[in-house]
Design a protein around this motif. Structure first.
Motif, PDB file in Angstrom:
ATOM      1  N   TYR A 194       1.141  -1.410  -0.232  1.00 24.94           N
ATOM      2  CA  TYR A 194       0.132   0.714  -0.098  1.00 24.94           C
ATOM      3  C   TYR A 194       0.671   1.523  -0.091  1.00 24.94           C
ATOM      4  N   SER A 223      -0.892   3.826  -2.332  1.00 28.44           N
ATOM      5  CA  SER A 223      -2.231   3.513  -2.454  1.00 28.44           C
ATOM      6  C   SER A 223      -2.172   4.389  -0.799  1.00 28.44           C
ATOM      7  N   ALA A 224      -1.236   4.591  -0.415  1.00 29.55           N
ATOM      8  CA  ALA A 224      -1.510   4.927   1.208  1.00 29.55           C
ATOM      9  C   ALA A 224      -2.252   6.673   0.851  1.00 29.55           C
ATOM     10  N   TYR A 238      -5.887   6.811  -0.533  1.00 29.63           N
ATOM     11  CA  TYR A 238      -6.783   6.540  -0.131  1.00 29.63           C
ATOM     12  C   TYR A 238      -7.730   7.266   0.888  1.00 29.63           C
ATOM     13  N   ASP A 239      -7.362   7.971   2.066  1.00 25.91           N
ATOM     14  CA  ASP A 239      -8.735   8.737   2.498  1.00 25.91           C
ATOM     15  C   ASP A 239      -9.274   9.531   1.287  1.00 25.91           C
ATOM     16  N   GLY A 294      -6.498  -1.142   8.409  1.00 26.87           N
ATOM     17  CA  GLY A 294      -6.427  -0.230   7.069  1.00 26.87           C
ATOM     18  C   GLY A 294      -5.761   1.686   7.708  1.00 26.87           C
ATOM     19  N   THR A 295      -6.751   2.867   6.933  1.00 29.23           N
ATOM     20  CA  THR A 295      -6.103   3.563   7.268  1.00 29.23           C
ATOM     21  C   THR A 295      -7.057   3.333   8.809  1.00 29.23           C
ATOM     22  N   GLU A 298      -3.211  -4.195  11.748  1.00 32.30           N
ATOM     23  CA  GLU A 298      -2.462  -3.452  10.392  1.00 32.30           C
ATOM     24  C   GLU A 298      -0.938  -3.812  10.197  1.00 32.30           C
ATOM     25  N   MET A 335      -0.006   2.457   5.651  1.00 31.42           N
ATOM     26  CA  MET A 335      -1.360   1.767   6.718  1.00 31.42           C
ATOM     27  C   MET A 335      -1.496   2.220   7.623  1.00 31.42           C
ATOM     28  N   ARG A 336      -0.572   1.602   8.629  1.00 32.49           N
ATOM     29  CA  ARG A 336      -0.600   2.275   9.909  1.00 32.49           C
ATOM     30  C   ARG A 336      -0.458   3.537   9.909  1.00 32.49           C
TER      31      ARG A 336
END
Length: 245
Positions: free
Chosen positions: A10, A13-14, A17-18, A50-51, A70, A75-76
């Motif tokens: 991720y 993507s991290a 993502y949000d 995830g987030t 996580e 993501m963490r």
């Protein structure tokens, strides 16, 4: 996944993502999990936190401790940032576990386990180990809720979603989601774009692997792990319980 080890999943993507998915995922989590969380009396286990979207929904809906698992660093990091902005009471109730569930050594800690948007991404051996770890972490009569993998591969590659666009200052953030069947595995490619005044500033790609599985196969795996399939609260979920005794 695009990176080599689970700690590095991720990393692309991290960032996106949000801004592209958190609000939609929050509404979905409230519909799927808030009622069950409100009924929890011991603790809730959030697998693949995830987030922290589901974690935050569970903390708001419940009054019990929450175990957020996580292992992915990217993501963490976002999860901890989200938790840092919660009230002191909610922060006091959450424990973040930085290892996969089957390495977390959780035994009979929760009466509700939630696995949102994660089971499809586990290859079969890991998926079966995860069922066993969930069964160990649940109390007798504890409930598991999860969204199941796709039943089968699509016949051809297809674009399944467009996320955004979302404006941030002068920039527009968006993503296309494409599914690519490949030798029994579904590869889901996210193509992220940042545009400014109609010009592409950046384009990033992330690829996730999913393993289709029919409900009957999942039911057999759950049974082998000591979990009994039960009726789920909504049609887009599956549910299982750890039997009493």
């Amino acid at each position: 996944m695009t990176d080599q080890g689970p700690d590095n999943y991720y990393t692309v993507s991290a960032e996106f993502y949000d801004i592209l998915q958190a609000e939609t995922d929050r509404r979905l989590a409230e519909r799927r999990f808030a009622d069950a969380a409100a009924r929890a009396r011991r603790a809730v286990l959030d697998i693949g936190a995830g987030t922290g979207v589901v974690t935050a929904v569970v903390l708001a809906a419940s009054a019990v401790p929450v175990h957020a698992v996580e292992p992915a660093v990217a993501m963490r990091s976002a999860l901890l940032s989200r938790l840092a902005h919660l009230g002191a009471d909610q922060r006091a109730r959450v424990t973040v576990h930085p290892e996969p569930l089957d390495a977390a050594d959780l035994s009979e800690v929760a009466d509700l386990a939630i696995a949102s948007n994660i089971i499809a991404c586990l290859e079969p051996t890991t998926r079966r180990a995860t069922w066993r770890a969930i069964a160990a972490a649940l109390l007798p009569d504890g409930l598991l809720l999860f969204d199941p993998p796709p039943v089968r591969l699509p016949d051809v590659s297809r674009t399944t979603a467009r996320l955004g666009p979302v404006r941030l200052g002068p920039d527009l953030y968006s993503a296309d989601v494409t599914e690519l069947p490949d030798r029994g595995i579904l590869r889901v490619v996210f193509t992220y774009r940042v545009e400014r005044q109609g010009r592409l500033q950046r384009e990033e790609h992330d690829c996730f692997e999913m393993w289709p599985a029919a409900p009957e196969l999942l039911a057999g795996e759950l049974q082998d792990a000591g979990l009994q399939v039960v009726r789920a609260p909504s049609a887009d979920l599956m549910a299982a319980r750890r039997p009493r005794g």
